[in-house]
Design an enzyme around this catalytic site. Sequence first.
Site, mmCIF file in Angstrom:
data_model
loop_
_atom_site.group_PDB
_atom_site.id
_atom_site.type_symbol
_atom_site.label_atom_id
_atom_site.label_comp_id
_atom_site.label_asym_id
_atom_site.label_seq_id
_atom_site.Cartn_x
_atom_site.Cartn_y
_atom_site.Cartn_z
ATOM 1 N N ASN A 27 0.870 -1.169 0.000
ATOM 2 C CA ASN A 27 0.000 0.000 0.000
ATOM 3 C C ASN A 27 0.916 1.230 0.000
ATOM 4 O O ASN A 27 1.484 1.579 1.035
ATOM 5 C CB ASN A 27 -0.895 -0.041 1.248
ATOM 6 C CG ASN A 27 -1.872 1.121 1.299
ATOM 7 O OD1 ASN A 27 -1.826 2.029 0.472
ATOM 8 N ND2 ASN A 27 -2.746 1.102 2.287
ATOM 9 N N LYS A 34 3.305 0.749 3.161
ATOM 10 C CA LYS A 34 2.871 -0.250 4.147
ATOM 11 C C LYS A 34 2.889 -1.605 3.457
ATOM 12 O O LYS A 34 2.555 -1.700 2.276
ATOM 13 C CB LYS A 34 1.443 0.033 4.616
ATOM 14 C CG LYS A 34 1.313 1.259 5.485
ATOM 15 C CD LYS A 34 -0.092 1.318 6.073
ATOM 16 C CE LYS A 34 -0.445 2.744 6.442
ATOM 17 N NZ LYS A 34 -1.838 3.061 6.343
ATOM 18 N N ARG A 112 -2.577 -2.149 -3.512
ATOM 19 C CA ARG A 112 -3.781 -1.350 -3.330
ATOM 20 C C ARG A 112 -3.701 -0.176 -4.301
ATOM 21 O O ARG A 112 -2.725 0.582 -4.292
ATOM 22 C CB ARG A 112 -3.857 -0.828 -1.910
ATOM 23 C CG ARG A 112 -5.035 0.088 -1.730
ATOM 24 C CD ARG A 112 -5.042 0.747 -0.389
ATOM 25 N NE ARG A 112 -6.210 1.589 -0.273
ATOM 26 C CZ ARG A 112 -6.242 2.736 0.384
ATOM 27 N NH1 ARG A 112 -5.164 3.182 0.999
ATOM 28 N NH2 ARG A 112 -7.338 3.433 0.449
ATOM 29 N N HIS A 201 -12.797 2.797 -0.348
ATOM 30 C CA HIS A 201 -12.826 1.790 0.734
ATOM 31 C C HIS A 201 -13.504 0.499 0.260
ATOM 32 O O HIS A 201 -13.990 -0.284 1.074
ATOM 33 C CB HIS A 201 -13.609 2.275 1.983
ATOM 34 C CG HIS A 201 -12.968 3.372 2.759
ATOM 35 N ND1 HIS A 201 -13.710 4.348 3.387
ATOM 36 C CD2 HIS A 201 -11.682 3.648 3.052
ATOM 37 C CE1 HIS A 201 -12.905 5.181 4.025
ATOM 38 N NE2 HIS A 201 -11.655 4.782 3.826
ATOM 39 N N GLY A 231 -13.107 4.947 9.897
ATOM 40 C CA GLY A 231 -11.700 5.090 10.288
ATOM 41 C C GLY A 231 -11.391 6.568 10.326
ATOM 42 O O GLY A 231 -12.253 7.380 10.667
ATOM 43 N N GLY A 233 -10.589 8.168 7.514
ATOM 44 C CA GLY A 233 -11.566 8.374 6.445
ATOM 45 C C GLY A 233 -12.785 7.536 6.796
ATOM 46 O O GLY A 233 -12.651 6.530 7.480
ATOM 47 N N ARG A 262 -11.834 15.451 7.072
ATOM 48 C CA ARG A 262 -12.634 15.851 5.901
ATOM 49 C C ARG A 262 -14.056 16.178 6.319
ATOM 50 O O ARG A 262 -14.628 15.515 7.185
ATOM 51 C CB ARG A 262 -12.686 14.731 4.862
ATOM 52 C CG ARG A 262 -11.352 14.370 4.264
ATOM 53 C CD ARG A 262 -11.537 13.380 3.115
ATOM 54 N NE ARG A 262 -10.290 12.722 2.807
ATOM 55 C CZ ARG A 262 -10.104 11.393 2.864
ATOM 56 N NH1 ARG A 262 -11.094 10.590 3.194
ATOM 57 N NH2 ARG A 262 -8.935 10.877 2.582
ATOM 58 N N MET A 304 -11.063 9.842 18.022
ATOM 59 C CA MET A 304 -12.305 9.668 18.787
ATOM 60 C C MET A 304 -12.045 9.410 20.271
ATOM 61 O O MET A 304 -12.833 9.791 21.126
ATOM 62 C CB MET A 304 -13.125 8.531 18.161
ATOM 63 C CG MET A 304 -14.543 8.458 18.599
ATOM 64 S SD MET A 304 -15.461 10.021 18.491
ATOM 65 C CE MET A 304 -15.975 10.068 16.785
ATOM 66 N N GLU A 405 -8.289 -5.200 5.143
ATOM 67 C CA GLU A 405 -8.107 -4.877 3.724
ATOM 68 C C GLU A 405 -6.929 -5.629 3.113
ATOM 69 O O GLU A 405 -6.968 -6.027 1.957
ATOM 70 C CB GLU A 405 -7.930 -3.360 3.562
ATOM 71 C CG GLU A 405 -9.243 -2.620 3.783
ATOM 72 C CD GLU A 405 -9.081 -1.129 4.017
ATOM 73 O OE1 GLU A 405 -8.683 -0.754 5.141
ATOM 74 O OE2 GLU A 405 -9.339 -0.347 3.105
HETATM 75 P P1 ADP Z 1 -7.301 4.803 8.800
HETATM 76 O O1 ADP Z 1 -6.965 3.394 8.364
HETATM 77 O O2 ADP Z 1 -8.398 5.451 8.027
HETATM 78 O O3 ADP Z 1 -6.123 5.684 9.029
HETATM 79 P P2 ADP Z 1 -8.273 3.522 11.226
HETATM 80 O O4 ADP Z 1 -9.311 2.611 10.695
HETATM 81 O O5 ADP Z 1 -7.021 2.919 11.766
HETATM 82 O O6 ADP Z 1 -7.935 4.691 10.229
HETATM 83 O O7 ADP Z 1 -8.955 4.404 12.375
HETATM 84 C C1 ADP Z 1 -8.227 5.372 13.075
HETATM 85 C C2 ADP Z 1 -9.159 6.084 14.028
HETATM 86 O O8 ADP Z 1 -9.814 5.128 14.867
HETATM 87 C C3 ADP Z 1 -8.451 7.008 15.008
HETATM 88 O O9 ADP Z 1 -8.261 8.276 14.447
HETATM 89 C C4 ADP Z 1 -9.425 7.055 16.175
HETATM 90 O O10 ADP Z 1 -10.353 8.093 15.966
HETATM 91 C C5 ADP Z 1 -10.160 5.748 16.087
HETATM 92 N N1 ADP Z 1 -9.842 4.819 17.190
HETATM 93 C C6 ADP Z 1 -8.837 3.951 17.260
HETATM 94 N N2 ADP Z 1 -8.853 3.287 18.440
HETATM 95 C C7 ADP Z 1 -9.923 3.764 19.113
HETATM 96 C C8 ADP Z 1 -10.511 3.498 20.401
HETATM 97 N N3 ADP Z 1 -9.990 2.580 21.219
HETATM 98 N N4 ADP Z 1 -11.616 4.182 20.756
HETATM 99 C C9 ADP Z 1 -12.144 5.110 19.942
HETATM 100 N N5 ADP Z 1 -11.645 5.407 18.724
HETATM 101 C C10 ADP Z 1 -10.567 4.748 18.316
#
Ligand code: ADP
Length: 419
Positions: A27, A34, A112, A201, A231, A233, A262, A304, A405
């Site tokens: 990726n 990655k 990817r 996605h 996530g 996104g 976003r 979050m 993924e």
């Molecule tokens: P991406 O692959 O889009 O970068 P992820 O699917 O890894 O993102 O999600 C990342 C987001 O998940 C973080 O920015 C956070 O908001 C949220 N997150 C991760 N762990 C936790 C948790 N234990 N509780 C709440 N939110 C979480």
Amino acid sequence: MTSPSPAAEGSPPVIAPLTPHRVLVLNSGSSSLKYQLLDMRDSSRLASGLVERIGERGSRLVHSPLAGGAAEPRERTEPMADHTAALKAVAEELAADGLGLDSPQLAAIGHRVVHGGKHFTEPTVIDDAVIAEIERLIPVAPLHNPANLTGIRTARELRPDLPQVAVFDTAFHTTMPEAAARYAIDAATADAHRIRRYGFHGTSHAYVSRRTAALLGKDPSEVNVIVLHLGNGASASAVRGGVCVETSMGLTPLEGLVMGTRSGDVDPAVVFHLKRVAGMDIDEVDALLNKRSGLVGLCGDNDMREIRRRIDEGDEAARLAFDVYVHRLKKYIGAYYAVLGRVDAVVFTAGVGENAAPVREAAVAGLEELGLVVDAELNAVRSGEPRLISPARARVAVAVVPTDEELEIATQAYALVRG
Ligand code: ADP
């Protein structure tokens, strides 16, 4: 590894070559790479890692050996001028674990690729024509496709003999009917510039919707599922009988749900207004909506966990950010319920969806009339396994299904090269 075959007496033993069974998933981002190496006999992970800051000062590779009794991650910080240098460093780390990329056990490299346009509806073995088509799509994916292509070119240099497979983020959504894929703008302009809703996605939505059907003990063709990939996104999709009929991202990943940075949906006239009233140019508005909006725009944080912590301390901006996020989510659940007509499951996935119980609870709150209820105890369980969080006899299942993924990319790439 090779396994001996029974040899006739007197003749030398015949060594049957083992079918290649490993897939490397790459990726490639603009300054990152990655990777995961998977063994497709049991879908296990042999190694994974990440190279950051490629072409910048302080390039860093973190490699995690995952096979048999996993060792500690190894870290390398050294100048890596480009993706070729980065992939060579990755190859050295894999070789040190006995998993070199020159191994005959490597069946394919799965890439990817973010934007496949209307053209790529399936995973595709990469040749020069495929590269040219991915290049042609750069205007609709100016950040992602060039980075993905760099990864592809680098991997082809390293193993020109090996099948390289592109797995597109958009492919799962190419089944959307025209009524969902079309924007209601001047048709000639839209066609001339390939402006339509593509969605992203898709690898995650495909994997999670299928996995949800399995959780319900059904075939994907029997169930209608709303997938909420939350996530950094975030996107929603409506999947009817295993086929995607609607998704929330559009021409680019900016449309739809509120995300980490976003905005998701805004009135397009916001752009004209910012130009006319605030004197912002297009690049400034682009950066505002993509990088300084969403949760970070509303409260300064996009994680979050941090937002929940601030809410517990009585922070008003964090509370509002959470409420805006959940309100949009609920709106999409309702809209996709209407699109599908009958819903068997609503499923949460990705970082927020898998971990943030308060988001799941709030998104479904008040939707009892639609058959949607979350059981507080089940929702509070922390687990890496697919699970139901709705009460046993609920009309619509609510579920948490961790996305994967890389496994989906490897599975699709392997299926293609194995025929
Ligand atoms: P991406 O692959 O889009 O970068 P992820 O699917 O890894 O993102 O999600 C990342 C987001 O998940 C973080 O920015 C956070 O908001 C949220 N997150 C991760 N762990 C936790 C948790 N234990 N509780 C709440 N939110 C979480």
